[in-house]
Design a protein around this motif. Structure first.
Motif, mmCIF file in Angstrom:
data_model
loop_
_atom_site.group_PDB
_atom_site.id
_atom_site.type_symbol
_atom_site.label_atom_id
_atom_site.label_comp_id
_atom_site.label_asym_id
_atom_site.label_seq_id
_atom_site.Cartn_x
_atom_site.Cartn_y
_atom_site.Cartn_z
ATOM 1 N N LEU A 167 75.938 2.425 7.351
ATOM 2 C CA LEU A 167 77.206 2.872 6.802
ATOM 3 C C LEU A 167 77.222 2.710 5.289
ATOM 4 C CD1 LEU A 167 80.690 2.130 8.362
ATOM 5 C CD2 LEU A 167 80.351 2.256 5.904
ATOM 6 N N ALA A 168 76.795 1.534 4.808
ATOM 7 C CA ALA A 168 76.790 1.284 3.369
ATOM 8 C C ALA A 168 75.874 2.263 2.645
ATOM 9 C CB ALA A 168 76.365 -0.153 3.088
ATOM 10 N N PHE A 169 74.722 2.541 3.227
ATOM 11 C CA PHE A 169 73.804 3.490 2.593
ATOM 12 C C PHE A 169 74.397 4.889 2.558
ATOM 13 C CE2 PHE A 169 70.608 6.829 3.292
ATOM 14 C CZ PHE A 169 70.071 6.836 2.005
ATOM 15 N N ALA A 170 74.948 5.352 3.672
ATOM 16 C CA ALA A 170 75.462 6.719 3.737
ATOM 17 C C ALA A 170 76.594 6.939 2.742
ATOM 18 C CB ALA A 170 75.936 7.032 5.159
ATOM 19 N N VAL A 171 77.513 5.986 2.649
ATOM 20 C CA VAL A 171 78.625 6.139 1.711
ATOM 21 C C VAL A 171 78.116 6.097 0.275
ATOM 22 C CG1 VAL A 171 80.749 5.094 0.855
ATOM 23 C CG2 VAL A 171 80.345 5.244 3.321
ATOM 24 N N ALA A 172 77.204 5.183 -0.018
ATOM 25 C CA ALA A 172 76.668 5.096 -1.375
ATOM 26 C C ALA A 172 75.914 6.357 -1.766
ATOM 27 C CB ALA A 172 75.753 3.883 -1.496
ATOM 28 N N ALA A 173 75.266 6.990 -0.808
ATOM 29 C CA ALA A 173 74.486 8.199 -1.082
ATOM 30 C C ALA A 173 75.341 9.453 -1.101
ATOM 31 C CB ALA A 173 73.381 8.350 -0.027
ATOM 32 N N ALA A 174 76.590 9.361 -0.672
ATOM 33 C CA ALA A 174 77.430 10.561 -0.523
ATOM 34 C C ALA A 174 77.485 11.445 -1.769
ATOM 35 C CB ALA A 174 78.837 10.161 -0.082
ATOM 36 N N PRO A 175 77.612 10.898 -2.987
ATOM 37 C CA PRO A 175 77.685 11.780 -4.155
ATOM 38 C C PRO A 175 76.420 12.584 -4.430
ATOM 39 C CG PRO A 175 78.611 9.624 -4.668
ATOM 40 C CD PRO A 175 77.896 9.498 -3.352
ATOM 41 N N VAL A 176 75.307 12.205 -3.792
ATOM 42 C CA VAL A 176 74.076 12.975 -4.030
ATOM 43 C C VAL A 176 73.568 13.670 -2.771
ATOM 44 C CG1 VAL A 176 73.347 11.660 -6.056
ATOM 45 C CG2 VAL A 176 72.627 10.889 -3.779
ATOM 46 N N VAL A 177 74.386 13.646 -1.694
ATOM 47 C CA VAL A 177 74.060 14.456 -0.511
ATOM 48 C C VAL A 177 75.248 15.334 -0.093
ATOM 49 C CG1 VAL A 177 72.269 12.894 0.354
ATOM 50 C CG2 VAL A 177 74.648 12.628 1.147
ATOM 51 N N TRP A 178 76.431 15.023 -0.604
ATOM 52 C CA TRP A 178 77.625 15.877 -0.432
ATOM 53 C C TRP A 178 77.904 16.186 1.043
ATOM 54 C CZ3 TRP A 178 79.416 15.525 -5.138
ATOM 55 C CH2 TRP A 178 80.508 16.285 -5.556
ATOM 56 N N PRO A 179 78.170 15.168 1.886
ATOM 57 C CA PRO A 179 78.399 15.428 3.313
ATOM 58 C C PRO A 179 79.692 16.187 3.554
ATOM 59 C CG PRO A 179 78.892 13.143 2.770
ATOM 60 C CD PRO A 179 78.261 13.736 1.546
ATOM 61 N N ASP A 180 79.678 17.092 4.512
ATOM 62 C CA ASP A 180 80.875 17.855 4.860
ATOM 63 C C ASP A 180 82.003 16.953 5.361
ATOM 64 O OD1 ASP A 180 79.611 20.245 4.234
ATOM 65 O OD2 ASP A 180 78.975 20.620 6.298
ATOM 66 N N GLU A 181 81.640 15.822 5.946
ATOM 67 C CA GLU A 181 82.640 14.945 6.559
ATOM 68 C C GLU A 181 83.287 13.981 5.566
ATOM 69 O OE1 GLU A 181 79.560 16.287 9.443
ATOM 70 O OE2 GLU A 181 79.473 15.218 7.509
ATOM 71 N N PHE A 182 82.900 14.037 4.300
ATOM 72 C CA PHE A 182 83.465 13.121 3.301
ATOM 73 C C PHE A 182 84.981 13.292 3.264
ATOM 74 C CE2 PHE A 182 84.524 11.518 -0.924
ATOM 75 C CZ PHE A 182 83.689 10.424 -1.048
#
Length: 253
Positions: free
Chosen positions: A195-210
């Motif tokens: 969870l911590a990794f996915a949220v931290a990476a969100a600005p450089v993977v741009w998930p649809d579910e953000f």
């Protein structure tokens, strides 16, 4: 028992972390969005802190995502816990530092450095879901809000280059951990590390579910879009997207 309330600043990673947590744990709540400065005024009045997000639940005022994890883990059945009994606490702590601190800081710096010059895009992002008055304040005073963010994040070209290097290093390290075919960072089970990794990476993977306020990918500036395209092609980036797709939905699973 009153309904839990979550005070957030729409685009912040910690605010998205808290949304993800509450969705995962299935805690019914009301999200109250406030833009920069206003969010801290609200949290100061309610929780005696300028930090956001702030979760008010069952008499507790929780001002960090770590406190939220502690609070919610204690009320969760063992098979749903993000810190399972068989997980090594030292490994989880090391991942927390690497992802929630190091990577999240780097992706935040990189994204804001490239997004802040786009006034129309950021006016929407900073005020998304807030009151009409706060949206008007952002619209009229955007240079002040952008300047505050630049100062708080110390946004310089040097910091942007260092952030890009950090992002590459951390994604590479995560890819190496996943190279043995494991579905999650700690093995066969979804944990706080994922969870911590996915949220931290969100600005450089741009998930649809953000769940926060982010512009459509097509509206991002070329340097950021190039970073997103590159990150998505890595095993680590693909893992972050899978985590959002599989676990960001509030339904158990």
């Amino acid at each position: 028992m009153t309904e839990a309330t979550l005070v957030t600043f729409p685009p912040s990673l910690d605010s998205e972390f808290s949304r993800f947590l509450l969705a995962y744990y299935g805690l019914p709540h009301r999200e109250e969005r406030h833009t920069l400065v206003f969010s801290s005024l609200v949290t100061l009045r309610r929780g005696h802190t300028v930090r956001f997000p702030l979760l008010s639940d069952d008499g507790a005022e929780l001002a960090t995502v770590a406190e939220m994890v502690d609070h919610l883990e204690a009320r969760t059945v063992p098979e749903r816990r993000l810190r399972p009994d068989d997980a090594d606490p030292a490994d989880l702590a090391a991942d927390w530092r690497l992802f929630h601190r190091t990577l999240a800081s780097a992706t935040t710096v990189f994204a804001y450095y490239h997004l802040l010059p786009l006034r129309p895009v950021m006016v929407h992002a900073l005020g998304d879901g807030t009151s009409a008055g706060e949206r008007a304040a952002v619209r009229v005073g955007y240079p002040l809000f952008a300047g505050l963010l630049r100062g708080l994040l110390r946004l310089t070209a040097t910091r942007e280059r260092a952030a890009a290097a950090t992002i590459g290093t951390v994604l590479g390290a995560v890819g190496e951990r996943l190279a043995d075919g494991r579905p999650y960072l700690s093995g066969d089970r979804f944990t706080l590390s994922d969870l911590a990794f996915a949220v931290a990476a969100a600005p450089v993977v741009w998930p649809d579910e953000f769940g926060g306020a982010i512009p459509p990918l097509r509206d991002t500036p070329p340097p950021l879009r190039a970073m997103i395209d590159e990150s998505r092609r890595t095993p680590a980036g693909a893992h972050a997207l899978r985590v959002f797709h599989a676990h960001r939905d509030p339904r158990p699973g």
